[in-house]
Scaffold this motif. Structure first.
Motif, PDB file in Angstrom:
ATOM      1  N   SER A  74       0.830  -1.202   0.000  1.00  0.00           N
ATOM      2  CA  SER A  74       0.000   0.000   0.000  1.00  0.00           C
ATOM      3  C   SER A  74       0.863   1.249   0.000  1.00  0.00           C
ATOM      4  CB  SER A  74      -0.898   0.035   1.243  1.00  0.00           C
ATOM      5  OG  SER A  74      -1.787  -1.066   1.277  1.00  0.00           O
ATOM      6  N   LEU A  75       0.317   2.303  -0.569  1.00  0.00           N
ATOM      7  CA  LEU A  75       0.902   3.630  -0.511  1.00  0.00           C
ATOM      8  C   LEU A  75      -0.224   4.639  -0.374  1.00  0.00           C
ATOM      9  CD1 LEU A  75       3.646   3.696  -3.323  1.00  0.00           C
ATOM     10  CD2 LEU A  75       4.046   3.881  -0.863  1.00  0.00           C
ATOM     11  N   ARG A  76       0.097   5.772   0.195  1.00  0.00           N
ATOM     12  CA  ARG A  76      -0.879   6.851   0.296  1.00  0.00           C
ATOM     13  C   ARG A  76      -0.264   8.108  -0.304  1.00  0.00           C
ATOM     14  NH1 ARG A  76      -5.510   7.732   3.242  1.00  0.00           N
ATOM     15  NH2 ARG A  76      -6.038   9.902   3.736  1.00  0.00           N
ATOM     16  N   LEU A  77      -0.912   8.633  -1.322  1.00  0.00           N
ATOM     17  CA  LEU A  77      -0.484   9.874  -1.958  1.00  0.00           C
ATOM     18  C   LEU A  77      -1.291  11.035  -1.396  1.00  0.00           C
ATOM     19  CD1 LEU A  77      -0.295   8.778  -5.714  1.00  0.00           C
ATOM     20  CD2 LEU A  77       1.443   8.562  -3.920  1.00  0.00           C
ATOM     21  N   SER A  78      -0.629  12.165  -1.236  1.00  0.00           N
ATOM     22  CA  SER A  78      -1.318  13.377  -0.793  1.00  0.00           C
ATOM     23  C   SER A  78      -1.026  14.519  -1.744  1.00  0.00           C
ATOM     24  CB  SER A  78      -0.876  13.754   0.622  1.00  0.00           C
ATOM     25  OG  SER A  78      -1.368  12.845   1.572  1.00  0.00           O
ATOM     26  N   CYS A  79      -2.014  15.369  -1.905  1.00  0.00           N
ATOM     27  CA  CYS A  79      -1.885  16.555  -2.751  1.00  0.00           C
ATOM     28  C   CYS A  79      -2.292  17.759  -1.903  1.00  0.00           C
ATOM     29  CB  CYS A  79      -2.774  16.428  -3.973  1.00  0.00           C
ATOM     30  SG  CYS A  79      -2.852  17.901  -5.008  1.00  0.00           S
ATOM     31  N   ALA A  80      -1.328  18.608  -1.648  1.00  0.00           N
ATOM     32  CA  ALA A  80      -1.592  19.814  -0.866  1.00  0.00           C
ATOM     33  C   ALA A  80      -1.853  20.975  -1.808  1.00  0.00           C
ATOM     34  CB  ALA A  80      -0.405  20.120   0.038  1.00  0.00           C
ATOM     35  N   ALA A  81      -2.980  21.619  -1.618  1.00  0.00           N
ATOM     36  CA  ALA A  81      -3.377  22.731  -2.491  1.00  0.00           C
ATOM     37  C   ALA A  81      -3.214  24.064  -1.776  1.00  0.00           C
ATOM     38  CB  ALA A  81      -4.822  22.553  -2.927  1.00  0.00           C
ATOM     39  N   THR A  98     -13.515  20.164  -9.068  1.00  0.00           N
ATOM     40  CA  THR A  98     -13.135  18.753  -9.014  1.00  0.00           C
ATOM     41  C   THR A  98     -11.650  18.670  -8.695  1.00  0.00           C
ATOM     42  OG1 THR A  98     -14.710  18.280 -10.798  1.00  0.00           O
ATOM     43  CG2 THR A  98     -13.106  16.575 -10.294  1.00  0.00           C
ATOM     44  N   MET A  99     -11.271  17.656  -7.946  1.00  0.00           N
ATOM     45  CA  MET A  99      -9.860  17.338  -7.761  1.00  0.00           C
ATOM     46  C   MET A  99      -9.686  15.856  -8.040  1.00  0.00           C
ATOM     47  SD  MET A  99      -8.636  19.582  -4.509  1.00  0.00           S
ATOM     48  CE  MET A  99      -6.901  19.448  -5.010  1.00  0.00           C
ATOM     49  N   GLY A 100      -8.548  15.529  -8.587  1.00  0.00           N
ATOM     50  CA  GLY A 100      -8.377  14.136  -8.939  1.00  0.00           C
ATOM     51  C   GLY A 100      -6.929  13.732  -9.072  1.00  0.00           C
ATOM     52  N   TRP A 101      -6.745  12.459  -9.306  1.00  0.00           N
ATOM     53  CA  TRP A 101      -5.431  11.868  -9.526  1.00  0.00           C
ATOM     54  C   TRP A 101      -5.411  11.219 -10.899  1.00  0.00           C
ATOM     55  CZ3 TRP A 101      -1.304  12.459  -6.387  1.00  0.00           C
ATOM     56  CH2 TRP A 101      -1.531  12.927  -5.102  1.00  0.00           C
ATOM     57  N   TYR A 102      -4.352  11.490 -11.607  1.00  0.00           N
ATOM     58  CA  TYR A 102      -4.103  10.885 -12.908  1.00  0.00           C
ATOM     59  C   TYR A 102      -2.760  10.180 -12.842  1.00  0.00           C
ATOM     60  CZ  TYR A 102      -7.898  13.604 -15.020  1.00  0.00           C
ATOM     61  OH  TYR A 102      -9.128  14.114 -15.350  1.00  0.00           O
ATOM     62  N   ARG A 103      -2.528   9.314 -13.809  1.00  0.00           N
ATOM     63  CA  ARG A 103      -1.228   8.662 -13.875  1.00  0.00           C
ATOM     64  C   ARG A 103      -0.796   8.511 -15.328  1.00  0.00           C
ATOM     65  NH1 ARG A 103      -2.923   2.641 -11.598  1.00  0.00           N
ATOM     66  NH2 ARG A 103      -4.096   1.935 -13.439  1.00  0.00           N
ATOM     67  N   GLN A 104       0.513   8.420 -15.488  1.00  0.00           N
ATOM     68  CA  GLN A 104       1.066   8.323 -16.837  1.00  0.00           C
ATOM     69  C   GLN A 104       2.315   7.465 -16.825  1.00  0.00           C
ATOM     70  OE1 GLN A 104       2.108  12.114 -18.630  1.00  0.00           O
ATOM     71  NE2 GLN A 104       1.685  11.309 -20.679  1.00  0.00           N
ATOM     72  N   VAL A 105       2.399   6.589 -17.823  1.00  0.00           N
ATOM     73  CA  VAL A 105       3.604   5.801 -18.052  1.00  0.00           C
ATOM     74  C   VAL A 105       4.189   6.247 -19.385  1.00  0.00           C
ATOM     75  CG1 VAL A 105       2.811   3.848 -16.696  1.00  0.00           C
ATOM     76  CG2 VAL A 105       2.330   3.915 -19.152  1.00  0.00           C
ATOM     77  N   PRO A 106       5.494   6.086 -19.561  1.00  0.00           N
ATOM     78  CA  PRO A 106       6.127   6.535 -20.815  1.00  0.00           C
ATOM     79  C   PRO A 106       5.464   5.933 -22.039  1.00  0.00           C
ATOM     80  CG  PRO A 106       7.785   6.014 -19.179  1.00  0.00           C
ATOM     81  CD  PRO A 106       6.481   5.572 -18.598  1.00  0.00           C
ATOM     82  N   LYS A 154      -6.899  20.545   6.180  1.00  0.00           N
ATOM     83  CA  LYS A 154      -5.518  20.561   5.684  1.00  0.00           C
ATOM     84  C   LYS A 154      -5.412  20.982   4.227  1.00  0.00           C
ATOM     85  CE  LYS A 154      -3.996  16.884   8.819  1.00  0.00           C
ATOM     86  NZ  LYS A 154      -3.406  15.522   8.905  1.00  0.00           N
ATOM     87  N   ASN A 155      -6.571  21.143   3.567  1.00  0.00           N
ATOM     88  CA  ASN A 155      -6.586  21.461   2.130  1.00  0.00           C
ATOM     89  C   ASN A 155      -5.791  20.436   1.326  1.00  0.00           C
ATOM     90  OD1 ASN A 155      -8.266  23.713   2.152  1.00  0.00           O
ATOM     91  ND2 ASN A 155      -6.567  25.070   2.684  1.00  0.00           N
ATOM     92  N   THR A 156      -6.083  19.194   1.584  1.00  0.00           N
ATOM     93  CA  THR A 156      -5.400  18.116   0.875  1.00  0.00           C
ATOM     94  C   THR A 156      -6.414  17.142   0.274  1.00  0.00           C
ATOM     95  OG1 THR A 156      -5.231  16.782   2.878  1.00  0.00           O
ATOM     96  CG2 THR A 156      -3.354  18.196   2.354  1.00  0.00           C
ATOM     97  N   VAL A 157      -5.989  16.521  -0.792  1.00  0.00           N
ATOM     98  CA  VAL A 157      -6.723  15.400  -1.377  1.00  0.00           C
ATOM     99  C   VAL A 157      -5.768  14.216  -1.398  1.00  0.00           C
ATOM    100  CG1 VAL A 157      -7.825  14.504  -3.440  1.00  0.00           C
ATOM    101  CG2 VAL A 157      -8.231  16.840  -2.760  1.00  0.00           C
ATOM    102  N   SER A 158      -6.235  13.098  -0.927  1.00  0.00           N
ATOM    103  CA  SER A 158      -5.363  11.932  -0.787  1.00  0.00           C
ATOM    104  C   SER A 158      -5.872  10.770  -1.620  1.00  0.00           C
ATOM    105  CB  SER A 158      -5.278  11.514   0.681  1.00  0.00           C
ATOM    106  OG  SER A 158      -4.726  12.550   1.471  1.00  0.00           O
ATOM    107  N   LEU A 159      -4.964   9.888  -1.922  1.00  0.00           N
ATOM    108  CA  LEU A 159      -5.294   8.665  -2.642  1.00  0.00           C
ATOM    109  C   LEU A 159      -4.667   7.505  -1.889  1.00  0.00           C
ATOM    110  CD1 LEU A 159      -6.682   7.568  -5.248  1.00  0.00           C
ATOM    111  CD2 LEU A 159      -4.396   7.546  -6.275  1.00  0.00           C
ATOM    112  N   GLN A 160      -5.503   6.713  -1.252  1.00  0.00           N
ATOM    113  CA  GLN A 160      -5.040   5.516  -0.572  1.00  0.00           C
ATOM    114  C   GLN A 160      -5.045   4.374  -1.576  1.00  0.00           C
ATOM    115  OE1 GLN A 160      -3.932   5.049   2.660  1.00  0.00           O
ATOM    116  NE2 GLN A 160      -3.447   2.970   1.987  1.00  0.00           N
ATOM    117  N   MET A 161      -3.882   3.787  -1.771  1.00  0.00           N
ATOM    118  CA  MET A 161      -3.740   2.733  -2.770  1.00  0.00           C
ATOM    119  C   MET A 161      -3.369   1.431  -2.074  1.00  0.00           C
ATOM    120  SD  MET A 161      -1.725   4.838  -5.764  1.00  0.00           S
ATOM    121  CE  MET A 161      -0.213   4.973  -4.822  1.00  0.00           C
TER     122      MET A 161
END
Length: 115
Positions: A17-24, A33-41, A75-82
């Protein structure tokens, strides 16, 4: 000027597991809207999860049941628990915020899942 700063990426074994946070900068409720995107080469950036101003979340099919997006208005954050991470989750993860018709992006954080 809106700033989004991601943190929490790293290297983890499959099943972990990992937890990502985004501080705005500023109140997260100023964003539609706030969200998480991902990209691979070599591939397009794809939506992972988003949360709307009313609090309703939306997930890509590939992460449903494993990832959870949440927000903390104090905290003005959006998190992604993975959870239950898979090697195919390896990517650079970006936080995105939409205000009106303008998108704002963070700098990205690397997530690497080893098999």
């Amino acid at each position: 000027q809106v700033q989004l700063v991601e943190s929490g990426g790293g290297l983890v074994q499959a099943g972990g597991s990992l937890r990502l946070s985004c501080a705005a900068s500023g109140s997260i409720f100023s964003f539609n809207t706030m969200g998480w995107y991902r990209q691979v080469p070599g591939k397009q950036r794809e939506l992972v999860a988003a949360i709307f101003s009313g609090g309703r979340p939306n997930y890509a099919d590939s992460v449903k049941g494993r990832f959870t997006i949440s927000r903390d208005s104090v905290k003005n954050t959006v998190s992604l628990q993975m959870n239950s991470l898979k090697p195919e989750d390896t990517a650079v993860y970006y936080c995105k915020a939409l205000r009106g018709s303008v998108d704002y992006w963070g700098q990205g954080t690397q997530v690497t899942v080893s098999s």
